[in-house]
Design a protein around this motif. Structure first.
Motif, PDB file in Angstrom:
ATOM      1  N   GLN A 185       0.886  -1.137   0.062  1.00  0.00           N
ATOM      2  CA  GLN A 185       0.080   0.013  -0.028  1.00  0.00           C
ATOM      3  C   GLN A 185       0.944   1.309   0.051  1.00  0.00           C
ATOM      4  OE1 GLN A 185      -3.072  -0.063   2.948  1.00  0.00           O
ATOM      5  NE2 GLN A 185      -2.199  -1.994   3.635  1.00  0.00           N
ATOM      6  N   VAL A 186       0.663   2.178  -1.152  1.00  0.00           N
ATOM      7  CA  VAL A 186       1.211   3.592  -0.907  1.00  0.00           C
ATOM      8  C   VAL A 186       0.439   4.489  -0.110  1.00  0.00           C
ATOM      9  CG1 VAL A 186       1.859   5.564  -2.145  1.00  0.00           C
ATOM     10  CG2 VAL A 186       2.229   3.259  -3.111  1.00  0.00           C
ATOM     11  N   LEU A 187       0.906   4.676   1.185  1.00  0.00           N
ATOM     12  CA  LEU A 187       0.007   5.301   2.117  1.00  0.00           C
ATOM     13  C   LEU A 187      -0.075   6.885   2.086  1.00  0.00           C
ATOM     14  CD1 LEU A 187       1.280   3.340   5.386  1.00  0.00           C
ATOM     15  CD2 LEU A 187      -0.872   3.013   4.173  1.00  0.00           C
ATOM     16  N   THR A 188       1.305   7.456   1.588  1.00  0.00           N
ATOM     17  CA  THR A 188       1.320   9.017   1.595  1.00  0.00           C
ATOM     18  C   THR A 188       2.443   9.079   0.499  1.00  0.00           C
ATOM     19  OG1 THR A 188       2.884   9.375   3.164  1.00  0.00           O
ATOM     20  CG2 THR A 188       0.534   9.324   3.660  1.00  0.00           C
ATOM     21  N   PRO A 189       2.556  10.211  -0.066  1.00  0.00           N
ATOM     22  CA  PRO A 189       4.025  10.526  -0.860  1.00  0.00           C
ATOM     23  C   PRO A 189       5.074  10.167  -0.120  1.00  0.00           C
ATOM     24  CG  PRO A 189       2.342  12.246  -1.292  1.00  0.00           C
ATOM     25  CD  PRO A 189       1.765  11.326   0.113  1.00  0.00           C
ATOM     26  N   ARG A 190       5.211  10.218   1.231  1.00  0.00           N
ATOM     27  CA  ARG A 190       6.448   9.588   1.832  1.00  0.00           C
ATOM     28  C   ARG A 190       6.387   8.210   2.459  1.00  0.00           C
ATOM     29  NH1 ARG A 190       7.500  13.867   6.621  1.00  0.00           N
ATOM     30  NH2 ARG A 190       9.403  12.467   6.637  1.00  0.00           N
ATOM     31  N   TYR A 191       5.209   7.658   2.641  1.00  0.00           N
ATOM     32  CA  TYR A 191       5.465   6.420   3.375  1.00  0.00           C
ATOM     33  C   TYR A 191       4.772   5.287   2.604  1.00  0.00           C
ATOM     34  CZ  TYR A 191       6.654   8.918   7.260  1.00  0.00           C
ATOM     35  OH  TYR A 191       7.425   9.754   8.413  1.00  0.00           O
ATOM     36  N   LEU A 192       5.473   4.056   2.585  1.00  0.00           N
ATOM     37  CA  LEU A 192       4.933   2.757   1.822  1.00  0.00           C
ATOM     38  C   LEU A 192       4.834   1.769   3.063  1.00  0.00           C
ATOM     39  CD1 LEU A 192       4.515   0.890  -0.514  1.00  0.00           C
ATOM     40  CD2 LEU A 192       6.896   0.529  -0.694  1.00  0.00           C
ATOM     41  N   LEU A 193       3.567   1.124   2.806  1.00  0.00           N
ATOM     42  CA  LEU A 193       3.450  -0.346   3.883  1.00  0.00           C
ATOM     43  C   LEU A 193       3.409  -1.512   2.882  1.00  0.00           C
ATOM     44  CD1 LEU A 193       2.733  -1.202   6.529  1.00  0.00           C
ATOM     45  CD2 LEU A 193       0.486  -1.126   6.047  1.00  0.00           C
ATOM     46  N   VAL A 194       4.179  -2.137   3.110  1.00  0.00           N
ATOM     47  CA  VAL A 194       4.650  -3.853   2.550  1.00  0.00           C
ATOM     48  C   VAL A 194       4.226  -4.911   3.405  1.00  0.00           C
ATOM     49  CG1 VAL A 194       5.606  -2.938   0.442  1.00  0.00           C
ATOM     50  CG2 VAL A 194       7.150  -3.420   2.223  1.00  0.00           C
ATOM     51  N   SER A 195       3.724  -5.887   2.956  1.00  0.00           N
ATOM     52  CA  SER A 195       3.718  -6.962   4.003  1.00  0.00           C
ATOM     53  C   SER A 195       3.941  -8.394   3.502  1.00  0.00           C
ATOM     54  CB  SER A 195       2.238  -7.094   4.656  1.00  0.00           C
ATOM     55  OG  SER A 195       1.481  -5.591   4.994  1.00  0.00           O
ATOM     56  N   ASN A 196       4.523  -9.215   4.006  1.00  0.00           N
ATOM     57  CA  ASN A 196       4.788 -10.631   3.618  1.00  0.00           C
ATOM     58  C   ASN A 196       4.961 -11.477   5.043  1.00  0.00           C
ATOM     59  OD1 ASN A 196       7.046 -10.382   4.662  1.00  0.00           O
ATOM     60  ND2 ASN A 196       8.351 -10.813   3.039  1.00  0.00           N
ATOM     61  N   ALA A 231      -0.626  -3.302 -11.225  1.00  0.00           N
ATOM     62  CA  ALA A 231      -1.063  -2.042 -10.926  1.00  0.00           C
ATOM     63  C   ALA A 231      -0.490  -1.367  -9.791  1.00  0.00           C
ATOM     64  CB  ALA A 231      -2.847  -1.846 -10.880  1.00  0.00           C
ATOM     65  N   GLN A 232      -0.286  -2.399  -8.571  1.00  0.00           N
ATOM     66  CA  GLN A 232       0.176  -1.869  -7.412  1.00  0.00           C
ATOM     67  C   GLN A 232       1.805  -1.675  -7.729  1.00  0.00           C
ATOM     68  OE1 GLN A 232      -0.264  -5.059  -4.419  1.00  0.00           O
ATOM     69  NE2 GLN A 232      -2.446  -4.743  -4.233  1.00  0.00           N
ATOM     70  N   LEU A 233       2.366  -2.301  -8.638  1.00  0.00           N
ATOM     71  CA  LEU A 233       3.741  -2.390  -8.620  1.00  0.00           C
ATOM     72  C   LEU A 233       4.066  -1.015  -9.331  1.00  0.00           C
ATOM     73  CD1 LEU A 233       4.767  -5.758  -9.962  1.00  0.00           C
ATOM     74  CD2 LEU A 233       5.211  -4.845  -7.609  1.00  0.00           C
ATOM     75  N   GLN A 234       3.217  -0.548 -10.304  1.00  0.00           N
ATOM     76  CA  GLN A 234       3.536   0.685 -10.979  1.00  0.00           C
ATOM     77  C   GLN A 234       3.205   1.975 -10.042  1.00  0.00           C
ATOM     78  OE1 GLN A 234       4.283   1.230 -14.006  1.00  0.00           O
ATOM     79  NE2 GLN A 234       4.438   3.452 -13.566  1.00  0.00           N
ATOM     80  N   ALA A 235       2.360   1.742  -9.022  1.00  0.00           N
ATOM     81  CA  ALA A 235       2.055   2.947  -7.988  1.00  0.00           C
ATOM     82  C   ALA A 235       3.275   3.016  -7.233  1.00  0.00           C
ATOM     83  CB  ALA A 235       0.733   2.479  -7.433  1.00  0.00           C
ATOM     84  N   ILE A 236       3.714   1.736  -6.834  1.00  0.00           N
ATOM     85  CA  ILE A 236       5.115   1.815  -5.996  1.00  0.00           C
ATOM     86  C   ILE A 236       6.056   2.431  -6.738  1.00  0.00           C
ATOM     87  CG2 ILE A 236       6.706   0.298  -4.796  1.00  0.00           C
ATOM     88  CD1 ILE A 236       4.514  -1.434  -4.141  1.00  0.00           C
ATOM     89  N   ARG A 237       6.211   2.009  -7.958  1.00  0.00           N
ATOM     90  CA  ARG A 237       7.464   2.820  -8.899  1.00  0.00           C
ATOM     91  C   ARG A 237       7.243   4.417  -8.793  1.00  0.00           C
ATOM     92  NH1 ARG A 237      11.050   1.592 -12.865  1.00  0.00           N
ATOM     93  NH2 ARG A 237      10.453  -0.355 -12.955  1.00  0.00           N
ATOM     94  N   THR A 238       6.075   4.779  -9.201  1.00  0.00           N
ATOM     95  CA  THR A 238       5.757   6.239  -9.103  1.00  0.00           C
ATOM     96  C   THR A 238       6.066   6.865  -8.061  1.00  0.00           C
ATOM     97  OG1 THR A 238       4.200   5.850 -10.852  1.00  0.00           O
ATOM     98  CG2 THR A 238       3.799   7.905  -9.701  1.00  0.00           C
TER      99      THR A 238
END
Length: 477
Positions: A399-410, A466-473
């Protein structure tokens, strides 16, 4: 307190620490030497000399330990901590207070009556050694206060105007809950298996033959009862160890630093600069996942290789999942609100099942074909790997939470981990796919970040394009 510029020696109790470190460095050669000499002594009827040999080794190691102690001094000068060391090659190491990132304090129970502590100092510079830049063993507790005060004054940190800084102290119920839901006791089995793997082939075969011959003389209920009893002993030992380790756990934020105190037999105090935090990890082993409990860890930069927890610092042993955001908002008010989500993507589910089935087959088929009839018992692996595949699939999200923060889970081995990253702490971001996955609009994500002394990578597989593209952006902003 005013720093004392006069060089000081460590307390004589520091000799114990020096002797311990020397013995630990040479413990394997010493064991090999002793094992190799025992047959010689027995052959020549010299077993009475074994105690003499042990005493001689102790004396030999006491001499360099004493010299190290005698030639080690330290001074708290107005601008820096100065370390004098070296027996033949004298060294003087100046550590400016403004370069100090953390000052950690530990205290063994037998040193409490003497008000002595061990202080380790880490700086912002990267070190290739396996110890912090400075370790002061068995010094007065007031030295810690002087060192922290000098560091804070050098950093010119603004004083905290809040009358009561954020503070948390664990209660007995949470401490018991943390200890009883920890899978740490399983690590003992892993260590035993690793030790078994290092034995010679002949010794392994002898142990296996002894185990099977003993099993033939016992019924199934006795074997199962013995196995359960062994696991129960490991489990109780793990509970006691964790309670003693995290007894009195206290977390306080003072300005731009977190201060953690914990421990009963060995009281420990750790100071962490906020700017050394690389990520926040929300950890849920299987039992805590079922009970909606979370352990909060910090992934930090550290130069201490001797401490296994140096790169993963627990700041909240156990907390209800619903209270995580309130806790983080108290100690890290700049963080966005987090949401624990589950992945319901069916294709991700079947891809993970396929991989876990193939991995299980590589183990089960050879054992079933070439080790009859016992090899067929390996089918029990499926009762572990298939639920693990489902658990892993549900945990893998981004999940891209904000322009500064990313939350990833596994997940790893029935332990879900949610990682909260700030963009500039991600060193590299890699997106991978294949022709087969590209047609189905899936790919893999790999993040590299600092943890401890070195970099660490985490992979998150079978994420939608779509998630990967959002994370790259998000990363390229």
């Amino acid at each position: 307190m005013t720093p004392n510029a006069t060089p000081q020696r460590l307390n004589p109790f520091a000799l114990i620490s020096e002797f311990y470190h020397l013995i630990r460095e040479w413990v394997i050669p010493l064991i090999v030497l002793l094992i190799s000499l025992i047959p010689v002594f027995m052959k020549h009827h010299l077993t009475a000399l074994i105690p003499v040999l042990i005493i001689a080794v102790i004396v030999i190691f006491l001499v360099p330990a004493s010299l190290r102690y005698w030639y080690f001094k330290f001074a708290l000068e107005p601008a820096s901590l100065v370390i004098y060391s070296g027996i033949f090659n004298h060294q003087i190491n100046h550590i400016p207070y403004q370069r100090i990132q953390s000052v950690n304090q530990t205290q063994w129970a037998f040193l409490k009556p003497f008000h002595l502590v061990t202080i380790s100092v880490e700086t912002a510079g990267h070190s290739d050694t396996d110890r912090p830049e400075a370790v002061l063993s068995a010094v007065k507790a007031s030295i810690y206060d002087q060192l922290v005060a000098a560091q804070q004054q050098a950093m010119s940190q603004p004083t905290d105007t809040t009358p009561t800084p954020p503070n948390y102290t664990i209660n007995r119920r949470d401490l018991r809950e943390f200890a009883m839901t920890s899978p740490a006791f399983l690590s003992v089995l892993v260590v035993l298996l690793a030790g078994f793997g290092k034995l010679s082939e002949r010794t392994k075969q002898q142990l296996i033959n002894w185990a099977f011959s003993s099993a033939k003389q016992l019924n199934v209920f006795v074997i199962l009862g013995s196995a359960i009893a062994i696991l129960a002993v490991f489990y109780l030992g793990s509970i006691i160890t964790l309670i003693l380790t995290y007894y009195g756990f206290n977390l306080t934020r003072q300005g731009d630093h977190l201060i953690i105190r914990r421990g009963w037999f060995k009281e420990r105090q750790t100071e962490i600069a906020i700017d050394r935090i690389q990520a926040i990890r929300l950890k849920q082993p299987l039992v805590r996942h079922w009970l909606h409990l979370v352990t909060v860890q910090l992934i930090v930069i550290s130069n201490d290789h001797q401490d296994d927890d140096a790169a993963n610092v627990i700041i909240m042993p156990v907390i209800k999942q619903a209270a995580v955001n309130d806790f983080l908002a108290t100690f890290f008010p700049q963080l966005p609100s987090l949401q624990f989500t589950r992945n319901h993507d069916r294709r991700n589910f079947w891809l993970n099942w396929r991989n876990y089935l193939l991995g299980s087959a590589l183990v089960i088929l050879p054992l079933t074909l070439f080790w009859r009839p016992w090899g067929s018992l390996s089918l029990a692996i499926l009762f572990i790997t298939l639920p693990m595949a489902s658990f892993h699939s549900h945990a893998t999200t981004a999940q891209v939470l904000t322009p500064r923060y990313l939350l990833v889970s596994n997940s790893d081995w029935f332990t879900r981990s949610d990682y909260l990253f700030q963009r500039h702490h991600v060193q590299t971001l890699q997106l991978r796919t294949s022709l087969w996955l590209q047609k189905r609009h899936y790919g893999h994500l790999t993040l590299q970040f600092r943890a401890g002394q070195h970099g660490k990578k985490k992979a998150f597989n079978y994420l939608p394009a779509a998630q990967l593209q959002a994370i790259r952006t998000w990363y390229d902003r």
